[in-house]
Design a protein around this motif. Structure first.
Motif, mmCIF file in Angstrom:
data_model
loop_
_atom_site.group_PDB
_atom_site.id
_atom_site.type_symbol
_atom_site.label_atom_id
_atom_site.label_comp_id
_atom_site.label_asym_id
_atom_site.label_seq_id
_atom_site.Cartn_x
_atom_site.Cartn_y
_atom_site.Cartn_z
ATOM 1 N N ARG A 45 -74.073 -3.047 -39.786
ATOM 2 C CA ARG A 45 -73.137 -3.037 -38.662
ATOM 3 C C ARG A 45 -73.607 -3.847 -37.469
ATOM 4 O O ARG A 45 -72.875 -4.017 -36.513
ATOM 5 N N ASP A 46 -74.819 -4.364 -37.505
ATOM 6 C CA ASP A 46 -75.338 -5.119 -36.369
ATOM 7 C C ASP A 46 -75.248 -6.635 -36.549
ATOM 8 O O ASP A 46 -75.819 -7.384 -35.769
ATOM 9 N N ILE A 47 -74.510 -7.114 -37.561
ATOM 10 C CA ILE A 47 -74.395 -8.557 -37.740
ATOM 11 C C ILE A 47 -73.527 -9.157 -36.642
ATOM 12 O O ILE A 47 -72.789 -8.451 -35.959
ATOM 13 N N SER A 48 -73.611 -10.453 -36.473
ATOM 14 C CA SER A 48 -72.914 -11.146 -35.394
ATOM 15 C C SER A 48 -71.483 -11.483 -35.807
ATOM 16 O O SER A 48 -71.238 -12.488 -36.473
ATOM 17 N N VAL A 49 -70.540 -10.611 -35.420
ATOM 18 C CA VAL A 49 -69.125 -10.828 -35.723
ATOM 19 C C VAL A 49 -68.271 -10.328 -34.569
ATOM 20 O O VAL A 49 -68.736 -9.585 -33.713
ATOM 21 N N SER A 50 -67.014 -10.718 -34.571
ATOM 22 C CA SER A 50 -66.074 -10.208 -33.580
ATOM 23 C C SER A 50 -65.697 -8.770 -33.926
ATOM 24 O O SER A 50 -65.982 -8.285 -35.024
ATOM 25 N N HIS A 51 -65.030 -8.099 -32.997
ATOM 26 C CA HIS A 51 -64.627 -6.720 -33.291
ATOM 27 C C HIS A 51 -63.636 -6.673 -34.446
ATOM 28 O O HIS A 51 -63.616 -5.724 -35.219
ATOM 29 N N ALA A 52 -62.823 -7.707 -34.604
ATOM 30 C CA ALA A 52 -61.858 -7.727 -35.705
ATOM 31 C C ALA A 52 -62.573 -7.889 -37.048
ATOM 32 O O ALA A 52 -62.244 -7.208 -38.017
ATOM 33 N N ALA A 53 -63.548 -8.772 -37.107
ATOM 34 C CA ALA A 53 -64.297 -8.951 -38.355
ATOM 35 C C ALA A 53 -65.115 -7.710 -38.691
ATOM 36 O O ALA A 53 -65.303 -7.379 -39.857
ATOM 37 N N LEU A 54 -65.580 -7.007 -37.665
ATOM 38 C CA LEU A 54 -66.359 -5.789 -37.899
ATOM 39 C C LEU A 54 -65.526 -4.720 -38.599
ATOM 40 O O LEU A 54 -66.071 -3.862 -39.292
ATOM 41 N N SER A 55 -64.203 -4.799 -38.476
ATOM 42 C CA SER A 55 -63.347 -3.784 -39.095
ATOM 43 C C SER A 55 -63.483 -3.763 -40.612
ATOM 44 O O SER A 55 -63.241 -2.739 -41.233
ATOM 45 N N SER A 56 -63.889 -4.863 -41.213
ATOM 46 C CA SER A 56 -64.065 -4.847 -42.667
ATOM 47 C C SER A 56 -65.522 -4.801 -43.080
ATOM 48 O O SER A 56 -65.850 -4.236 -44.113
ATOM 49 N N CYS A 57 -66.416 -5.387 -42.299
ATOM 50 C CA CYS A 57 -67.804 -5.447 -42.761
ATOM 51 C C CYS A 57 -68.629 -4.255 -42.320
ATOM 52 O O CYS A 57 -69.813 -4.174 -42.624
ATOM 53 N N ARG A 58 -68.043 -3.278 -41.649
ATOM 54 C CA ARG A 58 -68.799 -2.104 -41.222
ATOM 55 C C ARG A 58 -68.777 -0.984 -42.252
ATOM 56 O O ARG A 58 -69.412 0.039 -42.068
ATOM 57 N N VAL A 59 -68.051 -1.169 -43.337
ATOM 58 C CA VAL A 59 -67.980 -0.134 -44.366
ATOM 59 C C VAL A 59 -69.232 -0.164 -45.243
ATOM 60 O O VAL A 59 -69.909 -1.178 -45.353
ATOM 61 N N MET A 60 -69.561 0.940 -45.854
ATOM 62 C CA MET A 60 -70.844 1.113 -46.535
ATOM 63 C C MET A 60 -71.060 0.127 -47.678
ATOM 64 O O MET A 60 -72.161 -0.396 -47.837
ATOM 65 N N GLY A 61 -70.054 -0.137 -48.468
ATOM 66 C CA GLY A 61 -70.226 -1.064 -49.589
ATOM 67 C C GLY A 61 -70.601 -2.455 -49.124
ATOM 68 O O GLY A 61 -71.499 -3.099 -49.682
ATOM 69 N N THR A 62 -69.936 -2.914 -48.090
ATOM 70 C CA THR A 62 -70.243 -4.236 -47.546
ATOM 71 C C THR A 62 -71.614 -4.239 -46.898
ATOM 72 O O THR A 62 -72.382 -5.189 -47.052
ATOM 73 N N CYS A 63 -71.957 -3.187 -46.165
ATOM 74 C CA CYS A 63 -73.292 -3.091 -45.559
ATOM 75 C C CYS A 63 -74.376 -3.147 -46.625
ATOM 76 O O CYS A 63 -75.409 -3.797 -46.437
ATOM 77 N N ALA A 64 -74.150 -2.488 -47.746
ATOM 78 C CA ALA A 64 -75.136 -2.500 -48.828
ATOM 79 C C ALA A 64 -75.305 -3.902 -49.394
ATOM 80 O O ALA A 64 -76.429 -4.353 -49.647
ATOM 81 N N MET A 65 -74.210 -4.616 -49.575
ATOM 82 C CA MET A 65 -74.291 -5.987 -50.088
ATOM 83 C C MET A 65 -74.990 -6.911 -49.099
ATOM 84 O O MET A 65 -75.748 -7.797 -49.488
ATOM 85 N N LEU A 66 -74.746 -6.714 -47.797
ATOM 86 C CA LEU A 66 -75.431 -7.517 -46.784
ATOM 87 C C LEU A 66 -76.930 -7.252 -46.813
ATOM 88 O O LEU A 66 -77.738 -8.172 -46.681
ATOM 89 N N GLY A 67 -77.321 -5.997 -47.007
ATOM 90 C CA GLY A 67 -78.732 -5.655 -47.114
ATOM 91 C C GLY A 67 -79.379 -6.312 -48.326
ATOM 92 O O GLY A 67 -80.506 -6.810 -48.248
ATOM 93 N N GLN A 68 -78.670 -6.328 -49.438
ATOM 94 C CA GLN A 68 -79.193 -6.985 -50.638
ATOM 95 C C GLN A 68 -79.341 -8.489 -50.401
ATOM 96 O O GLN A 68 -80.350 -9.089 -50.775
ATOM 97 N N ALA A 69 -78.358 -9.101 -49.749
ATOM 98 C CA ALA A 69 -78.418 -10.537 -49.460
ATOM 99 C C ALA A 69 -79.603 -10.860 -48.552
ATOM 100 O O ALA A 69 -80.350 -11.819 -48.799
ATOM 101 N N VAL A 70 -79.794 -10.072 -47.495
ATOM 102 C CA VAL A 70 -80.897 -10.305 -46.567
ATOM 103 C C VAL A 70 -82.237 -10.111 -47.274
ATOM 104 O O VAL A 70 -83.184 -10.885 -47.062
ATOM 105 N N GLY A 71 -82.346 -9.115 -48.126
ATOM 106 C CA GLY A 71 -83.589 -8.916 -48.869
ATOM 107 C C GLY A 71 -83.904 -10.082 -49.782
ATOM 108 O O GLY A 71 -85.055 -10.532 -49.870
#
Length: 88
Positions: A45-71
């Protein structure tokens, strides 16, 4: 996606707007690393996006995929002795 109004629930406008997403979309890699701190990643949830983009990337499945990508990219950066911004 549920887009919460930036003013919160005290707004006179609709506090939540629902947007339909018809197909997969991409989250740019540049949202996941800091431009000011050379070796700092963000995932979740701390990635650099607008409030509108945060509406989709703040959900758990997307957060998990972002964590995997960063790792994965952190491993590549260490293996190649480079900074996150140097990987594309």
């Amino acid at each position: 996606m549920d887009d919460h109004h930036p003013a919160g629930f005290r707004t006179d406008e609709e506090p939540t707007i629902y947007h339909a997403v018809t197909s997969p979309y991409e989250i740019p890699y540049r949202c996941l690393y800091s431009r000011d701190v050379p070796n700092l990643f963000f995932a979740g949830r701390d990635i650099s996006v607008s409030h509108a983009a945060l509406s989709s990337c703040r959900v758990m499945g997307t957060c998990a995929m972002l964590g995997q990508a960063v790792g994965t990219v952190a491993y590549i950066a260490v293996a190649r002795h480079c900074l996150p911004k140097d990987i594309s």
